[in-house]
Each structure stands twice: as structure tokens, then as C-alpha cells.
Design a protein around this motif. Structure first.
Motif, short mmCIF file in Angstrom:
data_model
loop_
_atom_site.label_atom_id
_atom_site.label_comp_id
_atom_site.label_asym_id
_atom_site.label_seq_id
_atom_site.Cartn_x
_atom_site.Cartn_y
_atom_site.Cartn_z
N GLN A 96 -52.61 22.83 12.29
CA GLN A 96 -51.38 22.84 11.49
C GLN A 96 -50.17 22.91 12.42
N GLY A 97 -50.26 23.76 13.45
CA GLY A 97 -49.17 23.89 14.41
C GLY A 97 -48.90 22.59 15.14
N ARG A 98 -49.97 21.89 15.48
CA ARG A 98 -49.80 20.61 16.20
C ARG A 98 -49.06 19.60 15.31
N ASP A 99 -49.43 19.56 14.02
CA ASP A 99 -48.75 18.63 13.12
C ASP A 99 -47.26 18.94 13.04
N LEU A 100 -46.93 20.22 12.88
CA LEU A 100 -45.52 20.59 12.82
C LEU A 100 -44.82 20.26 14.13
N PHE A 101 -45.53 20.52 15.22
CA PHE A 101 -44.96 20.29 16.55
C PHE A 101 -44.61 18.82 16.75
N LEU A 102 -45.53 17.94 16.34
CA LEU A 102 -45.30 16.50 16.54
C LEU A 102 -44.06 16.05 15.79
N VAL A 103 -43.83 16.63 14.59
CA VAL A 103 -42.68 16.21 13.80
C VAL A 103 -41.38 16.82 14.34
N SER A 104 -41.39 18.12 14.67
CA SER A 104 -40.12 18.80 14.93
C SER A 104 -39.81 19.07 16.40
N CYS A 105 -40.78 19.03 17.26
CA CYS A 105 -40.52 19.50 18.62
C CYS A 105 -40.86 18.47 19.70
N SER A 106 -41.77 17.52 19.40
CA SER A 106 -42.29 16.66 20.46
C SER A 106 -41.20 15.75 21.01
N PHE A 107 -40.17 15.47 20.20
CA PHE A 107 -39.08 14.62 20.66
C PHE A 107 -38.49 15.16 21.96
N CYS A 108 -38.36 16.45 22.08
CA CYS A 108 -37.79 17.05 23.29
C CYS A 108 -38.85 17.64 24.21
N HIS A 109 -39.96 18.11 23.64
CA HIS A 109 -40.94 18.83 24.47
C HIS A 109 -42.17 17.98 24.78
N GLY A 110 -42.22 16.75 24.27
CA GLY A 110 -43.36 15.89 24.58
C GLY A 110 -44.49 16.03 23.59
N GLN A 111 -45.27 14.95 23.49
CA GLN A 111 -46.40 14.94 22.53
C GLN A 111 -47.38 16.07 22.76
N ASN A 112 -47.55 16.49 24.01
CA ASN A 112 -48.49 17.56 24.32
C ASN A 112 -47.78 18.76 24.94
N GLY A 113 -46.50 18.91 24.62
CA GLY A 113 -45.75 20.05 25.13
C GLY A 113 -45.52 19.98 26.64
N GLU A 114 -45.61 18.77 27.22
CA GLU A 114 -45.49 18.67 28.68
C GLU A 114 -44.04 18.58 29.15
N GLY A 115 -43.08 18.52 28.19
CA GLY A 115 -41.68 18.41 28.57
C GLY A 115 -41.25 16.96 28.63
N VAL A 116 -39.94 16.72 28.48
CA VAL A 116 -39.42 15.35 28.49
C VAL A 116 -38.20 15.29 29.41
N ARG A 117 -38.17 14.23 30.21
CA ARG A 117 -36.99 13.99 31.05
C ARG A 117 -36.38 12.66 30.66
N SER A 118 -35.04 12.56 30.72
CA SER A 118 -34.41 11.28 30.43
C SER A 118 -34.56 10.39 31.66
N GLU A 119 -34.17 9.11 31.53
CA GLU A 119 -34.38 8.19 32.64
C GLU A 119 -33.67 8.62 33.92
N ASP A 120 -32.47 9.22 33.76
CA ASP A 120 -31.76 9.65 34.97
C ASP A 120 -32.19 11.04 35.43
N GLY A 121 -33.29 11.54 34.92
CA GLY A 121 -33.86 12.76 35.48
C GLY A 121 -33.40 14.05 34.84
N ASN A 122 -32.50 13.96 33.85
CA ASN A 122 -32.10 15.20 33.18
C ASN A 122 -33.21 15.70 32.28
N GLN A 123 -33.32 17.00 32.18
CA GLN A 123 -34.37 17.54 31.34
C GLN A 123 -33.90 17.62 29.89
N ILE A 124 -34.66 17.00 28.99
CA ILE A 124 -34.32 17.07 27.57
C ILE A 124 -34.96 18.31 26.96
#
Ligand code: HEC
Ligand code: HEC
Length: 270
Positions: free
Chosen positions: A37-65
Motif C-alpha cells: 500500500q505504501g509503495r502505491d502511495l509513494f509512486l503517486v505522491s513522492c516518486s516524482f522527486c524521490h524516484g521510483q525506488n526512493g533512490e533520489g532524483v537529480r535534474s539534468e544540470d545536477g541539481n537535486q530534486i
């Protein structure tokens, strides 16, 4: 006689063994459900910034989202989501707390999912942070110890009364007057944003509870010095001294100037 006793022990033993295994199986099943259940919520509300597997996201110029959440633990999620900081709505110098988006069950599911990514601090037990069970004497001792810990470790940023204060780069340390015991404990445990973390090796669970006792005692303490002026220290006190003190002196000087014999005589002549 012996046969009866042996029979009773055997049935009793078998019964407990079976009941225990089914109970354990239930628990694993329900925590697996919770993680899903947590993974489903995470994919919808958090993965945009924290990544599909919570690995974190960086923009193309290297800034951390969004940073990686592997190993931040359930306590960090319970704090961040429970105080409404996450999901973050817009980037800025600081992510403020706001009314929470998720209910308790969803928050627990998100926490279980993030905890499954890597080991980190668990959500504290109520017995760790609650000060309700303390007797009056214990509570008083806890307040004294907690006050010392707070003055050495926290006042630099949160002010001596926990009223909060400014931090570099547009950030601030928030007021601690409304924060719940559980969130105070978790903040110390996980060190959100610019706050250092106070792992149990630095500040034992008992010491954390002492700090909570101290912060709660401030909430119902009267202002012995008269006006508390928001407990902000030199800033408001200096402002009050300027406005009331120097303002009063200027007023008095103007009044004196308007009532000297010369001004009075001029008025008489006119
Ligand atoms: C718009 C982007 C964004 C979204 C959406 C978002 N986060 Fe975050 N999150 C961040 C950023 C940026 C930080 C780092 C804040 C900082 O430390 O300054 C952060 C920090 C965190 C932390 C603290 C990590 C640590 O090191 O202690 C947790 C936990 C967290 N987020 C969980 C979540 C969860 C759960 C969701 C979904 C409900 C979520 N976030 C949604 C951007 C986001
Ligand atoms: C270096 C400065 C610094 C120190 C030292 C520090 N904090 Fe913080 N604290 C912060 C900042 C900055 C935040 C805001 C983080 C955020 O918004 O995610 C914060 C947030 C908190 C919060 C969350 C408040 C809320 O209602 O959202 C609590 C509780 C807290 N701190 C308690 C403590 C305690 C207790 C100590 C001492 C053991 C301490 N802090 C030491 C800077 C500090």
C-alpha cells in the motif's frame, strides 16, 4: 495419572505452537500488505522527486530534486509526512510544515515502504517519548535535566525558550511551542533539513524524553519577568527598549521644550 499429565502437556504445547505460527504469518502478511500500500502511495505522491525506488532524483544540470530515501528510516517519514512537510509543494529555502495530506494509516504505510528500502531509525514507541507516566518528582527531575540538555544543544538555533530563530540562507529553526512529543523525538532522531541529528548514542532515549519534558514545561510556565515579549530575546527586548525608552525620552524632551518660560511668554504676548 502420568498419562493424563503427559496428554495435557502435549495438547497444550501443540496448541500454542500452532497458534503462534498462524499469528506470525498474519503479521508478516499484514506488513507485506502495508508495504505494498505504501509503495502505491509513494509512486503517486513522492516518486516524482524521490524516484521510483526512493533512490533520489537529480535534474539534468545536477541539481537535486529530491534526496535518496534509502536508509532514512520510518521515523523520518513519520516526521516529514506527519508534520505535513512532505509531499513538498514548492521548492524554497525551507520546506515548511502544513496541514498533513495523509491520514495515520497512509502515513504508516509510506513509512513501512521507505523502511523496507534500507535500515534506518524506526518510529519511536509511545513509552519512549510520553511524559504522562512520570510521577511529579520524576517529572521535575526530567525538566531540570532536559533544560540543561536543551540549553547546550538546541538554544543556538531554537532560542532559549524554543521560540525559534533565523538560520543562514533564508532558512529558520521553527518554534517548538506546538510540536507534539512524538515529532520532537523524531526531529532529534532524524535531524530534518539543516538540523543536526541526535542519534541515540549522542542523546539517549531518556535524555530525549527529558528534553520533551522541558519543552512541555515551557508551555504552561507563566512569564515571571512581566511581559514575555514573545520570548524572542534581545531582538524584541531591544525594540521595546528603543520604542518605549528612547521614544519616551524624546517625548519628554519635546514636552519640556514646549513648556519653557520663553515659549510660554511668546504665547502670552501673541
Ligand atoms: C516536490 C518534490 C518532493 C515531493 C513530491 C516529495 N518530496 Fe520528500 N523531499 C524533497 C526534498 C527536496 C527533500 C529534502 C529537504 C531538505 O533536506 O532540505 C525531501 C526530504 C524528504 C525526507 C527526509 C529525508 C531525510 O534525509 O531525512 C523524507 C523522509 C521525505 N522527503 C519523504 C517524502 C514522502 C514520503 C513523500 C510523498 C508523500 C515526499 N517526500 C514527496 C522533495 C519532495
Ligand atoms: C543547527 C541548528 C539546530 C539545532 C542545534 C537544533 N535544531 Fe531543531 N531544527 C532546526 C531547523 C533548521 C529545523 C527545521 C527543519 C525543517 O523544517 O524540516 C528544526 C526543526 C526542529 C523541530 C520540528 C519543529 C516543528 O514543529 O516542525 C523540532 C521538534 C526540533 N527542531 C527540536 C530540536 C531539539 C530538541 C534540538 C536539541 C536537541 C534541536 N532541535 C537542535 C535547527 C536546529
Amino acid at each position: 495419572m502420568l498419562v493424563i499429565i503427559a496428554g495435557l502437556l502435549l495438547t497444550g504445547g501443540l496448541f500454542t505452537a500452532i497458534v503462534n505460527t498462524t499469528a506470525q504469518a498474519d503479521e508478516t502478511a499484514s506488513s507485506a500488505d502495508q508495504v505494498a500500500q505504501g509503495r502505491d502511495l509513494f509512486l503517486v505522491s513522492c516518486s516524482f522527486c524521490h524516484g521510483q525506488n526512493g533512490e533520489g532524483v537529480r535534474s539534468e544540470d545536477g541539481n537535486q530534486i529530491g534526496p535518496s530515501l534509502v536508509g532514512v528510516g520510518a521515523a523520518a517519514v513519520d516526521f516529514q509526512v506527519g508534520t505535513g512537510r512532505m509531499p513538498m509543494v514548492q521548492p524554497g529555502a525551507q520546506v515548511p510544515s502544513k496541514p498533513e495530506t495523509f491520514d495515520d494509516e497512509e502515513t504508516a504505510a509510506l513509512a513501512a515502504y521507505v523502511a523496507s528500502l534500507g535500515p534506518g531509525p524506526a518510529i519511536p514507541d509511545e513509552s519512549d517519548y510520553s511524559i504522562e507516566g512520570l510521577s511529579d518528582d520524576e517529572r521535575e527531575a526530567a525538566i531540570v535535566r532536559g533544560g540543561q540538555i536543551f540549553l547546550t544543544n538546541c538554544t543556538a538555533c531554537h532560542n532559549f525558550e524554543g521560540s525559534g530563530g533565523a538560520m543562514p540562507h533564508g532558512g529558520y529553526a521553527p518554534s517548538l511551542h506546538e510540536t507534539s512529543a512524538r515529532h520532537i523525538y523524531e526531529a532529534m532522531l532524524t535531524g530534518p533539513q539543516n538540523m543536526p541529528n541526535f542519534a541515540n548514542g549522542n542523546l539517549s532515549p531518556d535524555e530525549k524524553r527529558d528534553v520533551i519534558a522541558y519543552l512541555y514545561s515551557l508551555r504552561d510556565m507563566p512569564s515571571y519577568g512581566g511581559f514575555g515579549l514573545g520570548g524572542l530575546g534581545p531582538v524584541t527586548e531591544g525594540l521595546a527598549a528603543w520604542l518605549l525608552g528612547i521614544g519616551g525620552l524624546v517625548g519628554a524632551a519635546v514636552w519640556i521644550a514646549a513648556h519653557t518660560t520663553r515659549t510660554t511668554r511668546k504665547k502670552d504676548a501673541a
